[in-house]
Enzyme design. Structure first.
Site, mmCIF file in Angstrom:
data_model
loop_
_atom_site.group_PDB
_atom_site.id
_atom_site.type_symbol
_atom_site.label_atom_id
_atom_site.label_comp_id
_atom_site.label_asym_id
_atom_site.label_seq_id
_atom_site.Cartn_x
_atom_site.Cartn_y
_atom_site.Cartn_z
ATOM 1 N N GLU A 1 0.839 -1.191 0.000
ATOM 2 C CA GLU A 1 0.000 0.000 0.000
ATOM 3 C C GLU A 1 0.877 1.244 0.000
ATOM 4 O O GLU A 1 1.938 1.259 0.639
ATOM 5 C CB GLU A 1 -0.872 0.052 1.260
ATOM 6 C CG GLU A 1 -1.730 -1.155 1.529
ATOM 7 C CD GLU A 1 -2.231 -1.159 2.958
ATOM 8 O OE1 GLU A 1 -1.870 -2.088 3.705
ATOM 9 O OE2 GLU A 1 -2.952 -0.222 3.318
ATOM 10 N N LYS B 1 2.296 4.643 1.275
ATOM 11 C CA LYS B 1 2.378 5.217 2.629
ATOM 12 C C LYS B 1 1.948 6.681 2.543
ATOM 13 O O LYS B 1 2.724 7.551 2.162
ATOM 14 C CB LYS B 1 3.790 5.105 3.197
ATOM 15 C CG LYS B 1 3.880 5.533 4.653
ATOM 16 C CD LYS B 1 5.275 5.322 5.204
ATOM 17 C CE LYS B 1 5.316 5.659 6.690
ATOM 18 N NZ LYS B 1 4.962 7.085 6.943
ATOM 19 N N ASP C 1 1.048 10.425 3.336
ATOM 20 C CA ASP C 1 1.707 11.413 4.185
ATOM 21 C C ASP C 1 0.631 12.226 4.888
ATOM 22 O O ASP C 1 0.292 13.339 4.487
ATOM 23 C CB ASP C 1 2.607 12.311 3.334
ATOM 24 C CG ASP C 1 3.632 13.045 4.194
ATOM 25 O OD1 ASP C 1 4.303 13.946 3.675
ATOM 26 O OD2 ASP C 1 3.748 12.715 5.396
ATOM 27 N N TYR D 1 -6.181 1.429 6.694
ATOM 28 C CA TYR D 1 -5.074 0.514 6.359
ATOM 29 C C TYR D 1 -4.975 -0.685 7.290
ATOM 30 O O TYR D 1 -4.162 -1.585 7.060
ATOM 31 C CB TYR D 1 -3.735 1.256 6.323
ATOM 32 C CG TYR D 1 -3.337 1.994 7.577
ATOM 33 C CD1 TYR D 1 -3.199 3.370 7.576
ATOM 34 C CD2 TYR D 1 -3.063 1.322 8.769
ATOM 35 C CE1 TYR D 1 -2.809 4.068 8.710
ATOM 36 C CE2 TYR D 1 -2.677 1.992 9.907
ATOM 37 C CZ TYR D 1 -2.552 3.364 9.868
ATOM 38 O OH TYR D 1 -2.169 4.039 11.004
ATOM 39 N N LYS E 1 3.420 -5.505 4.016
ATOM 40 C CA LYS E 1 3.008 -6.297 5.166
ATOM 41 C C LYS E 1 2.855 -7.756 4.750
ATOM 42 O O LYS E 1 2.323 -8.038 3.672
ATOM 43 C CB LYS E 1 1.660 -5.800 5.722
ATOM 44 C CG LYS E 1 1.658 -4.352 6.173
ATOM 45 C CD LYS E 1 0.259 -3.914 6.573
ATOM 46 C CE LYS E 1 0.247 -2.442 6.974
ATOM 47 N NZ LYS E 1 -1.119 -1.954 7.240
ATOM 48 N N LYS F 1 10.873 3.682 2.299
ATOM 49 C CA LYS F 1 10.785 5.103 1.994
ATOM 50 C C LYS F 1 11.360 5.402 0.616
ATOM 51 O O LYS F 1 12.320 4.761 0.170
ATOM 52 C CB LYS F 1 11.538 5.914 3.051
ATOM 53 C CG LYS F 1 10.938 5.840 4.451
ATOM 54 C CD LYS F 1 9.547 6.449 4.501
ATOM 55 C CE LYS F 1 9.024 6.606 5.906
ATOM 56 N NZ LYS F 1 9.617 7.718 6.625
ATOM 57 N N CYS G 1 34.334 22.199 27.024
ATOM 58 C CA CYS G 1 32.873 22.172 26.860
ATOM 59 C C CYS G 1 32.355 23.590 26.607
ATOM 60 O O CYS G 1 32.693 24.517 27.364
ATOM 61 C CB CYS G 1 32.223 21.593 28.121
ATOM 62 S SG CYS G 1 30.419 21.700 28.121
ATOM 63 N N CYS H 1 30.177 24.481 30.068
ATOM 64 C CA CYS H 1 30.758 24.600 31.410
ATOM 65 C C CYS H 1 32.266 24.803 31.407
ATOM 66 O O CYS H 1 32.852 25.088 32.462
ATOM 67 C CB CYS H 1 30.409 23.374 32.249
ATOM 68 S SG CYS H 1 31.266 21.861 31.734
ATOM 69 N N CYS I 1 31.903 15.802 27.322
ATOM 70 C CA CYS I 1 32.295 16.729 28.383
ATOM 71 C C CYS I 1 32.402 15.927 29.671
ATOM 72 O O CYS I 1 31.513 15.132 29.995
ATOM 73 C CB CYS I 1 31.236 17.817 28.515
ATOM 74 S SG CYS I 1 31.309 18.723 30.078
ATOM 75 N N CYS J 1 27.975 20.336 34.757
ATOM 76 C CA CYS J 1 27.737 20.990 33.467
ATOM 77 C C CYS J 1 26.245 21.243 33.355
ATOM 78 O O CYS J 1 25.438 20.307 33.395
ATOM 79 C CB CYS J 1 28.219 20.107 32.318
ATOM 80 S SG CYS J 1 27.792 20.740 30.685
#
Length: 787
Positions: free
Chosen positions: A118, A120, A122, A230, A295, A319, A413, A416, A443, A449
Site C-alpha cells: 500500500e 504510505k 503522508d 489501512y 506487510k 521510503k 565544553c 561549562c 564533556c 555541566c
C-alpha cells in the site's frame, strides 16, 4: 401525537440513499447522481427532520457537524497500541527485511509468501471505533499508547461513515487509517488563504494535522480532508478474514475507503516490482506519499512473527529517496547532551526541502564531518532523510572560494568549560580486549555541566520515567540557571515557595507541582532505572532489569558477565550498566535519591527462571576461554565437579578430560596463568551464589511447600509481552503449577494478551475466557510468587 410510520420509513430511506451516494462518491470515486440531485435528497431529509425533531439521530448525514467542545481535546488510551513501522531506505534494507521474515517463519527460499502493498500516505494516523456499526469515537495516534479524542472533527469527513453499510460487522470494530489532504484540495485551501491575506500551509500533511485539531468542527468540515483505512485494531463480537488484503476489502464493503493502489504480491520480486512501478508514478498521484508499506498478508504469519520494541516484525515502510536541495553551511556549533556527548549541529542558510524550511541539520559526530570533508562556508546538499530529519549528504567542493574554515572539536565544553575527551571503544571477546577511538566526544563535567544537568533532569521527570506532571523544560531550565537544583535529588528538597519564585507559577500551580514531586517518590523499579539515564538502557531494557533482578541492590552489584544472562542484554550494554553503577558520582546520586525518600516498588525476588539456572558449563562459557566453545565447556563441567577444581587444574589434569582439544587446553592454561582472570571467575561464581542463580541453588527455584496456586489451570499467552519474553512468562506460570497451552478452548482458565493479540483474543472473548493485559498479569504473578 405519535410519529407516523410512513415518516420514519421515508427518513430511513433518505438516510440510506444519501449514505450510499456518499460511499460511491467519497469511497469508490464512482458517483451515480449529479450534485444537484444529491442536494435535493439532502434538503428533503433536512426538511423532514426539521418538521419531526424526534427523527434526528447522531448518525444521520445531516448531523456530521456538531457543536464546539466545552474545552480542548480529551485524552484517549488505545486499547491496543498503535505501533510505528520500521523503515527501509534502500533495496538492501528491503532485501534484508524479506530475508528475516523467511528465516523467522522457517520458510525455504523457494516458498511463496504473499505481501500486501500500500502507498504510505503522508497524513495523520487515526483510530475509529465502531460499536454495533455506529461510529462512537475517533482518536489520533499520539505516542502510540495515548492519543486525543477528535471524534467531532472526524465526523465531518464524508469518507468516514457514521454507520457501517451492510451487515455482519463485529459488535466492536476499531478501524485504523490515515487522514490526509489531496494535493488539489491543498492548493485550493492555500489559494483561499492568500486571497484573504491569511497564512498559508507549508505542505498537505501540516494542513491535515492543523485541520483535525480545530476546536470548531465547522472549520474542519470546510477543509478538503479524506480518510483511508489501512488496518484494524480491536475486534470483538465477530470475526474478520484471515488475510490483510481481504480484511481491507471487507472494510471497503462496509463503507470505508481503502487505497486503490493496494496490491497483493508474491515474494521479494513482487515487492520490488510494486516499488518500482509506484515510484515512477508517484508525482502523478493525487496525494502525497513518502514510501510504500509492505506487510506479510496472512494474519497467522503476522502473529508468528510478532513484534520488536514499538514495531511489528511483519511490516516495513520502504521510503522513497529523500528530496534534496543546495544551500550554504554558515557555521558548525556544538551542543551538549544528557550523557555529555558533544554533538555538532550545522547552521544553514534557510532552504525549502520537501515542504519544510530547513535551517539546521545533523552532522552526527566528528567522524561524519571528516568523512564529508565539510567546512564552514561550504555549499552543501541537504536531504531530509526519510522525509523527516535534515542532514548534509555532500559537499560541493568545486564551489569553494578559499574562505571556508575547517571544523575542529572544542577542547573545552562550550557550556561549562570542562575538558572534552574522546570516548574509547572496547571490544571484548575470548579473553582479549581491543581498544579503539570512538566517534563520540564527551564533556567530563557531568552534572556540574548545566547542559548535562538540564537534559538529565528533563529525562528524569519525563512521563515514562518518574512522571512528574507540571515540571516542564522551561521550569527545569530556570531551576538550573538559578542554581536551585544541582542533582535529581534536589528536586525532592524544593518547597512550594521555591516554585513561586519561578516564572509562570502561582500558588495553586506551585502546590500542585510540590504534590506531584512528593507523589513520585513511590515509583516502580523499572521506571526508576530508566529515569537514571544509564547509557544504552531504554524502557524495554529497564523493564527487563527490574523484572529479572527484582531489586535495585542486585542491579547496583551485578557484574557485567552476570548481566548477560538476562534477556536481550549483551556484553557491551552490560558493561555500560556496570560502569554506571560503579561510578562514584552516580552511586552518590542514587544514594541521595534514596535518602530523599524514594520508595521503590520492587518485588525483591529474583525471577524464578533465573533461580538455580546457571550451570558450571555456562559459567565457563561466559569466561571467554580461547578455544573453548559449548562442547568444551560441557566436557570440563562433566569432568570436574566444581569451578575450584577447574581453576586448580594443571596441564596433566586437563589432558585427562575426554573430548577436550589441545587448542582448548592451551587456551584454558593461558587463562589460568592470569590472576585477574581467575579472580573474575571466582567473583562471578560468588555472585551467582549470592543472587541465587548458582547451580547449587536449584532447590530455591520453585518452592515445594504447600499447593501451587495455579495447579489444574490452563493458561494461554498471545501477542507481544514487553516486560518479559513469552518463554519467561511461560516459565513463571509453569513454576506456579499452571499448564500453558498454545490454543484457546472452553477449558482455558485465563488468556494473557499483549499488543498484537489476534484470533486467540477474539476466541477468548467469544468463549467468555478471562483476559489479562501484561500489567495485570505481572501484578498477579508478584502476588502469587510472594505468597
Amino acid at each position: 401525537m405519535s410519529l407516523p410510520e410512513s415518516v420514519s420509513r421515508r427518513a430511513e430511506q433518505l438516510r440510506a440513499e444519501i449514505e450510499q451516494h456518499n460511499y460511491r462518491y467519497h469511497v469508490l470515486d464512482q458517483p451515480s447522481i449529479t450534485d444537484s440531485e444529491y442536494d435535493r435528497l439532502f434538503q428533503a431529509l433536512q426538511a423532514l427532520e426539521a418538521e419531526y425533531p424526534e427523527l434526528v439521530s447522531e448518525d444521520s448525514p445531516t448531523q456530521r457537524i456538531g457543536n464546539k467542545p466545552d474545552s480542548g481535546f480529551s485524552e484517549v488510551t488505545h486499547e491496543q497500541p498503535m505501533l510505528s513501522l520500521s523503515n527501509a531506505f534502500s533495496a538492501e534494507d528491503m532485501d534484508a527485511f524479506v530475508r528475516r521474515v523467511y528465516e523467522r517463519l522457517e520458510l525455504p527460499p523457494e516458498a511463496e509468501l504473499a505481501f500486501a502493498c500500500e502507498p504510505k500516505l503522508d497524513g495523520l494516523a487515526v483510530s475509529l471505533m465502531y460499536e454495533q456499526g455506529r461510529l462512537v469515537r475517533a482518536a489520533t495516534r499520539g505516542d502510540g499508547y495515548t492519543g486525543e479524542d477528535i471524534t467531532l472533527n472526524v465526523r465531518t469527513l464524508h469518507s468516514v461513515p457514521l454507520r457501517l453499510l451492510g451487515e455482519g460487522w463485529p459488535a466492536r470494530l476499531e478501524v485504523r487509517g490515515e487522514i490526509y489532504m489531496p494535493r488539489a484540495g491543498f492548493e485550493r485551501l492555500n489559494e483561499q488563504a492568500r486571497a484573504a491575506n491569511e497564512k498559508t500551509f507549508v505542505n498537505p500533511r501540516n494542513a491535515a494535522a492543523g485541520s483535525l485539531r480545530q476546536l470548531d468542527p465547522a472549520v474542519t468540515a470546510r477543509r478538503p480532508l479524506e480518510f483511508c483505512c489501512y488496518s484494524t485494531g480491536v475486534v470483538e463480537g465477530g470475526s474478520l478474514p484471515d488475510t490483510h488484503t481481504e480484511r481491507l476489502r471487507q472494510l471497503n464493503a462496509w463503507g470505508l475507503k481503502i487505497n486503490a493502489e493496494m496490491r497483493r504480491v508474491q515474494g521479494l520480486a513482487g515487492c520490488r516490482d510494486y516499488y518500482t512501478d509506484l515510484a515512477a508514478r508517484r508525482d502523478a498521484l493525487s496525494y502525497d506519499i513518502d514510501g510504500i508499506v509492505f506487510k506479510v498478508d496472512r494474519l497467522d504469519q503476522q502473529q508468528a512473527l510478532g513484534y520488536v520494541a514499538r514495531a511489528p516484525r511483519w511490516a516495513i515502510a520502504h521510503k522513497f529517496p529523500a528530496q534534496e536541495e543546495i544551500t550554504r553551511l554558515k557555521a558548525v556549533e556544538f551542543q551538549v547532551g544528557r550523557t555529555g556527548a558533544i554533538t555538532p549541529v550545522a547552521r544553514l542558510e534557510p532552504v525549502f526541502v520537501g515542504g519544510v524550511t530547513v535551517s539546521n541539520a545533523t552532522l552526527h559526530n566528528m567522524d561524519e564531518i571528516a568523512r564529508l570533508g565539510v567546512r564552514a562556508g561550504d555549499q552543501v546538499i541537504v536531504r531530509r532523510a526519510g522525509d523527516v530529519i535534515p542532514q548534509i549528504v555532500q559537499v560541493i567542493e568545486e564551489r569553494r572560494t578559499g574562505e571556508e574554515n575547517r571544523v575542529s572539536i572544542p577542547e573545552h565544553c562550550p557550556v561549562c568549560g570542562a575538558d572534552v575527551e574522546r570516548t574509547q571503544l572496547i571490544k571484548r571477546g575470548k579473553g582479549r580486549e581491543q581498544v579503539s577511538e570512538g566517534a563520540i566526544y564527551r564533556c567530563v563535567g557531568r552534572l556540574s555541566c548545566r547542559a548535562q544537568l538540564t537534559q538529565a533532569l528533563i529525562h528524569f521527570v519525563s512521563r515514562k520515567a518518574m512522571d512528574i506532571d507540571g515540571l516542564g523544560e522551561k521550569s527545569i531550565e530556570q531551576l538550573v540557571a538559578r542554581d536551585m537544583v544541582r542533582s535529581p535529588a534536589d528536586l525532592f528538597r524544593l518547597q512550594v515557595e521555591d516554585f513561586l519564585s519561578l516564572d509562570g507559577f502561582a500558588q495553586q500551580s506551585s502546590e500542585n507541582l510540590f504534590n506531584a514531586i512528593a507523589a513520585s517518590r513511590q515509583v516502580a523499579l523499572a521506571r526508576f532505572v530508566y529515569a537514571l539515564g544509564i547509557p544504552e538502557v531504554g524502557e524495554g531494557t529497564a523493564r527487563a532489569l527490574a523484572a529479572q533482578l527484582g531489586s535495585l541492590q542486585r542491579l547496583r552489584e551485578a557484574r557485567p558477565r552476570l548481566l548477560t544472562w538476562l534477556p536481550d542484554i549483551g556484553l557491551e550494554v552490560a558493561h555500560e550498566i556496570h560502569n554506571f553503577m560503579q561510578d562514584a558520582h552516580n552511586r552518590q546520586v542514587i544514594d541521595d535519591l534514596l535518602v530523599q525518600g524514594i520508595e521503590l516498588q520492587q518485588n525483591e525476588q529474583l525471577a524464578p527462571e533465573l533461580q538455580g539456572s546457571i550451570s558450571l558449563d555456562q559459567l565457563l562459557l561466559r569466561m571467554d576461554i580461547p578455544g573453548v566453545a559449548k562442547t568444551g565447556a560441557q566436557a570440563l563441567a562433566r569432568h570436574f565437579d566444581s569451578l575450584d577444581a577447574v581453576l586448580q587444574a594443571d596441564a596433566a589434569a586437563l589432558a585427562e578430560v575426554p573430548k577436550f582439544s589441545k587448542k582448548a587446553r592451551e587456551g584454558l592454561l593461558a587463562c589460568l596463568q592470569q590472576p585477574e582472570w581467575v579472580e573474575e571467575a571466582r567473583a562471578l561464581e560468588a555472585q551467582l551464589l549470592a543472587f541465587g542463580m548458582h547451580w547449587r541453588c536449584e532447590a530455591a527455584a520453585v518452592p515445594q511447600t504447600g499447593a501451587q496456586p495455579l495447579t489444574g489451570q490452563t493458561w494461554v499467552l498471545t501477542g507481544t509481552l514487553e516486560q518479559m519474553t513469552r518463554d519467561q512468562a511461560k516459565a513463571r506460570l509453569l513454576a506456579l503449577g499452571a499448564k500453558v497451552s498454545g490454543s484457546v478452548s472452553g477449558k482455558t482458565h485465563t488468556l494473557v494478551a499483549g499488543p498484537g493479540a489476534g484470533s486467540k483474543l477474539t476466541k477468548a472473548e467469544q468463549l467468555g475466557v478471562p483476559v489479562l493485559d501484561e500489567d495485570a498479569f505481572i501484578a498477579q504473578l508478584a502476588q502469587w510468587e510472594s505468597a
